[in-house]
Design an enzyme around this catalytic site. Sequence first.
Site, PDB file in Angstrom:
ATOM      1  N   GLU A   1       3.005  10.658   0.100  1.00 38.40           N
ATOM      2  CA  GLU A   1       2.813   9.599  -0.908  1.00 38.40           C
ATOM      3  C   GLU A   1       4.211   9.210  -1.355  1.00 38.40           C
ATOM      4  OE1 GLU A   1       0.045   8.247  -1.715  1.00 38.40           O
ATOM      5  OE2 GLU A   1      -1.479   9.665  -1.076  1.00 38.40           O
TER       6      GLU A   1
ATOM      7  N   CYS B   1       5.560   4.383  -9.032  1.00 43.76           N
ATOM      8  CA  CYS B   1       5.583   4.024  -7.603  1.00 43.76           C
ATOM      9  C   CYS B   1       4.767   2.758  -7.348  1.00 43.76           C
ATOM     10  CB  CYS B   1       5.072   5.175  -6.752  1.00 43.76           C
ATOM     11  SG  CYS B   1       3.443   5.758  -7.235  1.00 43.76           S
TER      12      CYS B   1
HETATM   13  P1  NDP Z   1      12.295  13.017  -4.454  1.00 49.29           P
HETATM   14  O1  NDP Z   1      11.976  12.602  -3.064  1.00 49.29           O
HETATM   15  O2  NDP Z   1      13.708  13.113  -4.856  1.00 49.29           O
HETATM   16  O3  NDP Z   1      11.672  14.461  -4.770  1.00 49.29           O
HETATM   17  C1  NDP Z   1      10.285  14.715  -4.647  1.00 49.29           C
HETATM   18  C2  NDP Z   1      10.058  16.207  -4.591  1.00 49.29           C
HETATM   19  O4  NDP Z   1      10.595  16.725  -3.366  1.00 49.29           O
HETATM   20  C3  NDP Z   1      10.746  16.990  -5.715  1.00 49.29           C
HETATM   21  O5  NDP Z   1       9.912  18.050  -6.125  1.00 49.29           O
HETATM   22  C4  NDP Z   1      11.985  17.499  -5.024  1.00 49.29           C
HETATM   23  O6  NDP Z   1      12.512  18.642  -5.608  1.00 49.29           O
HETATM   24  C5  NDP Z   1      11.444  17.833  -3.657  1.00 49.29           C
HETATM   25  N1  NDP Z   1      12.455  17.945  -2.619  1.00 49.29           N
HETATM   26  C6  NDP Z   1      13.723  17.423  -2.598  1.00 49.29           C
HETATM   27  N2  NDP Z   1      14.345  17.721  -1.421  1.00 49.29           N
HETATM   28  C7  NDP Z   1      13.458  18.439  -0.686  1.00 49.29           C
HETATM   29  C8  NDP Z   1      13.485  19.023   0.613  1.00 49.29           C
HETATM   30  N3  NDP Z   1      14.559  18.934   1.412  1.00 49.29           N
HETATM   31  N4  NDP Z   1      12.388  19.662   1.048  1.00 49.29           N
HETATM   32  C9  NDP Z   1      11.283  19.745   0.276  1.00 49.29           C
HETATM   33  N5  NDP Z   1      11.188  19.221  -0.958  1.00 49.29           N
HETATM   34  C10 NDP Z   1      12.262  18.578  -1.441  1.00 49.29           C
HETATM   35  O7  NDP Z   1      11.472  12.027  -5.376  1.00 49.29           O
HETATM   36  P2  NDP Z   1      11.498  11.896  -6.945  1.00 49.29           P
HETATM   37  O8  NDP Z   1      11.131  13.195  -7.579  1.00 49.29           O
HETATM   38  O9  NDP Z   1      12.771  11.251  -7.331  1.00 49.29           O
HETATM   39  O10 NDP Z   1      10.293  10.896  -7.184  1.00 49.29           O
HETATM   40  C11 NDP Z   1      10.438   9.518  -7.174  1.00 49.29           C
HETATM   41  C12 NDP Z   1       9.862   8.929  -5.905  1.00 49.29           C
HETATM   42  O11 NDP Z   1       8.505   9.314  -5.801  1.00 49.29           O
HETATM   43  C13 NDP Z   1       9.873   7.415  -5.892  1.00 49.29           C
HETATM   44  O12 NDP Z   1      10.268   6.937  -4.634  1.00 49.29           O
HETATM   45  C14 NDP Z   1       8.414   7.074  -6.156  1.00 49.29           C
HETATM   46  O13 NDP Z   1       8.053   5.805  -5.685  1.00 49.29           O
HETATM   47  C15 NDP Z   1       7.724   8.171  -5.464  1.00 49.29           C
HETATM   48  N6  NDP Z   1       6.367   8.345  -5.967  1.00 49.29           N
HETATM   49  C16 NDP Z   1       5.325   8.041  -5.160  1.00 49.29           C
HETATM   50  C17 NDP Z   1       4.035   8.140  -5.618  1.00 49.29           C
HETATM   51  C18 NDP Z   1       2.882   7.867  -4.729  1.00 49.29           C
HETATM   52  O14 NDP Z   1       1.791   8.331  -5.047  1.00 49.29           O
HETATM   53  N7  NDP Z   1       3.019   7.144  -3.633  1.00 49.29           N
HETATM   54  C19 NDP Z   1       3.745   8.551  -7.002  1.00 49.29           C
HETATM   55  C20 NDP Z   1       4.906   8.874  -7.747  1.00 49.29           C
HETATM   56  C21 NDP Z   1       6.179   8.762  -7.237  1.00 49.29           C
HETATM   57  P3  NDP Z   1      13.730  18.494  -6.653  1.00 49.29           P
HETATM   58  O15 NDP Z   1      13.280  17.537  -7.725  1.00 49.29           O
HETATM   59  O16 NDP Z   1      13.852  19.878  -7.151  1.00 49.29           O
HETATM   60  O17 NDP Z   1      14.892  17.988  -5.875  1.00 49.29           O
END
Ligand code: NDP
Length: 489
Positions: free
Chosen positions: A233, A267
């Site tokens: 997502e 999002c």
């Molecule tokens: P990120 O992609 O930065 O992070 C998402 C999650 O992935 C966090 O828990 C993060 O941990 C974790 N993560 C980071 N690097 C890795 C890795 N290498 N392997 C596994 N997990 C990892 O997104 P954001 O948290 O900044 O969220 C914003 C984004 O989410 C926007 O693009 C938004 O559009 C999207 N979004 C989509 C939705 C949907 O339903 N389609 C709903 C809500 C948001 P950590 O934070 O600890 O780095």
Amino acid sequence: MAKKFESLNPATGEVVGTFPINTENEVYAAVTLATDAALRWNALGHKGRRTILLAYSRLILSEIDSLAEKVTLETGKPHSDAKLEITLAAHHIAWAARNAESVLRTAHRASGALMANMSATVERSPLGVVGVIGPWNYPVFTPMGSIAYALAAGNTVVFKPSEYTPGVGVALAELFEHVAGSSEYFQVVTGFGETGAALCTSGVKKLAFTGSTATAKKVAALCAQTLTPVIAECGGKDPVIVARDADIAKAVDATVWSALSNAGQTCIGAERVYVDEKVADIFIEKAIALASTLNAGAPGEGNYGASTMPSQIGVITSHVKAAIKDGGKFAYGSMKSIQEPFVQPVILVDVPESSAAVREETFGPIIIINRVKSMKEAIKLSNDSRYGLGANIWSKRQGKKIASQLHCGMVAINSTFSFAAISSVPFGGVKDSGYGRIHGPEGLLEYTYARTVVRTRFNLPLKILSFKRTAGTDRLIVRASKFLKGRLG
Ligand code: NDP
């Protein structure tokens, strides 16, 4: 000693909580516990799980003030927005609990003329342990779209919340433990990207990821090593299409809210508006009038809060700069509107479609409004994006016709992203917005696999699946097949 990290209040920079940076070994241990617990959770059956999940939904609502306070502290969003998000999540938990049994009921299928002596059924079996990686922008609502549906389908869950909202993640698991009497069905691991990466290689049977497209690709690549299926997502650049027969006042009210609420960190929030040139001036005028009444500020002071991630300010700044450099104009606000951590509303008009501001997800309280000559042009521009998450259409007569031509996962006609609040419909995107679905029957089916079971009801005199098959049987099968025009199966 275990390493720790702090979560901060983005509005003030104050420390909200301290959490362990869970190592790979700790994540693997959590998944091992969850694997054993999955047998017990599954043995409770639909009725047992339904009772616990309904109690969870009720407990979340009775604890809504303290949970909303945690959301507000870690994200900087207003208390009222936090409560709305939690209410919707509780609604989804209850829907998943109430509907899992009927959606996942064993299906009886026709066995066909050739296999008429067989009964054919498809059972839906839980996967085992589901890993959930969540974002910070809706730290209750978004991961719960996976957690509740995975649990209702009979799986246990190990959840890695964003490093910005670990306290909310821990609180969700603690509340669940309270109703389930065990901490092993729904566990939380905390830390940074490495902790999330460990979850991908931990042996979970499916990984439900919500976050950016760039991280989704890393997650999918890690999961590919063990053929672990992924739900992705991801981000969006959701368009709003405004036809000349639209109710402009309603369209403006909903679009400005969709774009600015939660500081634009949604999002499925409006990022670009394509408005028929015949009604563009009035739409822009009303949007400016509404935006001028709104302010970003600390919870209790602003209509919306801070940008949760400090690094997002850089993205917002670069997109607004690009829009102006490429020929767009400020209709409301200016570069001075972008201050850390609060970004005041910005409305940009006539931004060239090639600009990064139109093409990339901004995730800030910025609205781009571009004029179009026709709905055909609006549809073309809406689809000309690497994203395909949601879309909104404002039109009294053409809504369904336009909706059918959009390449995206969800469309709202004469409404903003209301589909997220309707539990019975799936949520998800296409293209760089990801794949797989949460919510609704599709969201329950995602956390199961199909197991086909066929059974001999009576024996036929013909031996078909046997070395004893005769030439006469061969002729009969071909003749019957010709007579039935191939409809044997
Ligand atoms: P990120 O992609 O930065 O992070 C998402 C999650 O992935 C966090 O828990 C993060 O941990 C974790 N993560 C980071 N690097 C890795 C890795 N290498 N392997 C596994 N997990 C990892 O997104 P954001 O948290 O900044 O969220 C914003 C984004 O989410 C926007 O693009 C938004 O559009 C999207 N979004 C989509 C939705 C949907 O339903 N389609 C709903 C809500 C948001 P950590 O934070 O600890 O780095």
